[in-house]
Design a protein around this motif. Structure first.
Motif, PDB file in Angstrom:
ATOM      1  N   ALA A  66       4.639  11.797   8.330  1.00  0.00           N
ATOM      2  CA  ALA A  66       4.018  12.261   7.085  1.00  0.00           C
ATOM      3  C   ALA A  66       4.638  13.571   6.624  1.00  0.00           C
ATOM      4  O   ALA A  66       4.960  13.742   5.435  1.00  0.00           O
ATOM      5  CB  ALA A  66       2.514  12.412   7.279  1.00  0.00           C
ATOM      6  N   THR A  81      -1.724  16.171   5.330  1.00  0.00           N
ATOM      7  CA  THR A  81      -1.528  15.641   6.680  1.00  0.00           C
ATOM      8  C   THR A  81      -2.553  16.204   7.650  1.00  0.00           C
ATOM      9  O   THR A  81      -3.122  15.475   8.471  1.00  0.00           O
ATOM     10  CB  THR A  81      -0.103  15.966   7.171  1.00  0.00           C
ATOM     11  N   VAL A 125       1.408   6.418   2.925  1.00  0.00           N
ATOM     12  CA  VAL A 125       1.984   7.761   2.998  1.00  0.00           C
ATOM     13  C   VAL A 125       3.220   7.849   2.111  1.00  0.00           C
ATOM     14  O   VAL A 125       3.464   8.867   1.452  1.00  0.00           O
ATOM     15  CB  VAL A 125       2.323   8.119   4.453  1.00  0.00           C
TER      16      VAL A 125
END
Length: 455
Positions: A428, A372, A321
């Motif tokens: 995220a 996400t 991420v």
């Protein structure tokens, strides 16, 4: 008309107004000359989605692995195991009754256990022989419901044994076959100890779903196990005098009674995490010196290693991420350079530096949000269907993924934890937002005059 345009624009550009959303949305949509930048943005979304999905799947599988192991271990082993400090343990029934009266105790089972060699039609294997009564087996739902062949009815009277399905396959045994149990501790003779060798019919074949129990344990009625391991002693009956030298065998048998011993007892609690609070009460209720060991201390190293592995895996996979967030920075920097003329025009029309910064923040955050959300959906689908996907891939490739001999479980467990998923999503989205700040700030610092000089 022209003089009042900047004033009208500045008046209508409050924080996150329709104007800013329209411009940010326009920058997200690709035009022919912006195709390269749009491809980078799409790859960034894919990177974030894969990172989020991987985190959700891995954390769910590790949660399921821990919970499944814990339920299997505590389903057959008590939250406390109590061993007698003295050599004999003939009053185990009385100790069981007293401990079962302690508040918070669900049940107490007594068992006899010893090591032996089991021999079938084709192979032999080292096993742990555990003797238990049907009354105590019924207190273990995991074992009581695990019979795939045969049943536990008349367990105490039939005198047979129960073996796991993996042991049955390894030794080539099925229901009704005889299994030979060999123990080195047999009858003492003037020439030493002779091995104890007996054969028992297989009355039950069980499958609890844990390799250790399905391939290593042999269960038999507790009285048969006590006789096999010679865990008994003969003592003079109360009120009876010692037989004389001329007493017959019948008189000697009538004067003595056989007292059987157990190896230990196991205590099952309503709250597995409350072992420390209840240990003192159990020691007092036992009424005799006993060594109590709780499940946390017995498995401390194992579960500590699992916890460390979970943390390390989370940190490592979070790097996916983080890398995707850096891609947001690069794509926004390129977008800012490409839109330098547009930024200058907006500034000359009255857009503030804060408005320009919000436009590019919304553009980058939208990339992170879409990635996400897609990763969240993909991760949930994969986590919920982890075992089905594992089986399908194993069949497709013809190899065993997550073999039970290594991972101790016959299936790949998965449990989605809402708190952990929320942490992953917040992380995220937070990284995606932070990645937009520098490019957005650089866009807000553009001087309209310098930007339009070469247009």
């Amino acid at each position: 008309m022209t003089a009042t345009a900047p004033a009208r624009l500045e008046k209508g550009t409050g924080p996150f107004t329709r104007f800013e959303r329209l411009v940010a949305g326009r920058y997200l949509r690709a035009r022919r000359k912006d195709t390269f930048i749009s491809v980078i943005s799409a790859l960034t979304m894919v990177g974030i989605a894969l990172g989020v999905a991987t985190l959700i799947v891995v954390m769910s599988v590790m949660n399921g692995f821990r919970d499944e192991l814990l339920s299997k271990i505590l389903g057959l082993n008590g939250h406390f195991t109590a061993f007698p400090i003295e050599e004999t343990f003939h009053d185990y029934e009385a100790v069981k009754d007293r401990i079962e009266q302690v508040p918070g105790v669900l049940g107490v089972v007594a068992f006899v256990e010893g090591q032996a060699l089991a021999t079938g039609h084709y192979n032999s294997a080292g096993v742990a022989v555990r003797g238990m009564s049907y009354e105590d087996i019924s207190k273990l739902p995991l074992l009581n419901r695990s019979a795939v062949l045969g049943g536990w009815e008349d367990w105490d009277d039939l005198g047979g044994v129960a073996i796991g399905i993996r042991m049955a396959n390894q030794l080539g045994l099925t229901l009704g076959d005889a299994i030979t149990i060999v123990s080195p501790r047999g009858i003492q003779t003037p020439f030493g100890s002779t091995p104890q060798i007996r054969s028992y019919p297989v009355n039950v074949i069980f499958d609890v779903g844990m390799v250790e129990f399905d391939s290593f344990f042999v269960f038999m009625p507790i009285r048969s196990a006590q006789d096999y391991f010679r865990l008994y002693s003969d003592r003079l009956r109360d009120g009876v005098e010692q037989p004389g030298l001329m007493a017959t065998d019948e008189e000697i048998d009538a004067a003595y009674e056989r007292v059987y011993n157990a190896t230990a007892i196991e205590v099952f609690l309503a709250n597995p995490d409350g072992t420390r609070a209840i240990q003192t009460d159990l020691e007092i209720a036992a009424g005799r010196p006993m060594l109590f060991t709780d499940w946390q201390r017995r498995n401390e190293t194992f579960f500590s290693a699992l916890q460390v592995e979970r943390v390390v895996m989370f940190v490592i996979l979070s790097m996916i991420v983080l890398v995707a967030a850096f891609n947001i920075i690069s794509s926004l920097v390129m977008l800012v350079k490409d839109k330098a003329g547009d930024i200058a025009i907006l500034r000359t029309m009255g857009a503030t530096r804060a408005s320009i910064m919000r436009i590019f923040c919304m553009t980058g955050t939208a990339i992170g949000f879409i990635g996400t959300f897609a990763g969240f959906l993909l991760g949930l689908v994969l986590a919920i269907n982890a075992e089905s996907i594992r089986a399908w891939v194993s069949d497709l490739l013809g190899i065993a993924l997550f073999p039970p001999e290594v991972f101790l479980l016959s299936a790949l467990p998965s449990r989605v934890d809402a708190v952990e998923v929320t942490v992953v999503l917040v992380m995220a989205l937070g990284l995606s937002f932070l990645a937009t700040l520098y490019p957005a700030w650089r866009a807000a610092q553009y001087d309209p005059v310098e930007a339009l000089r070469y247009e």
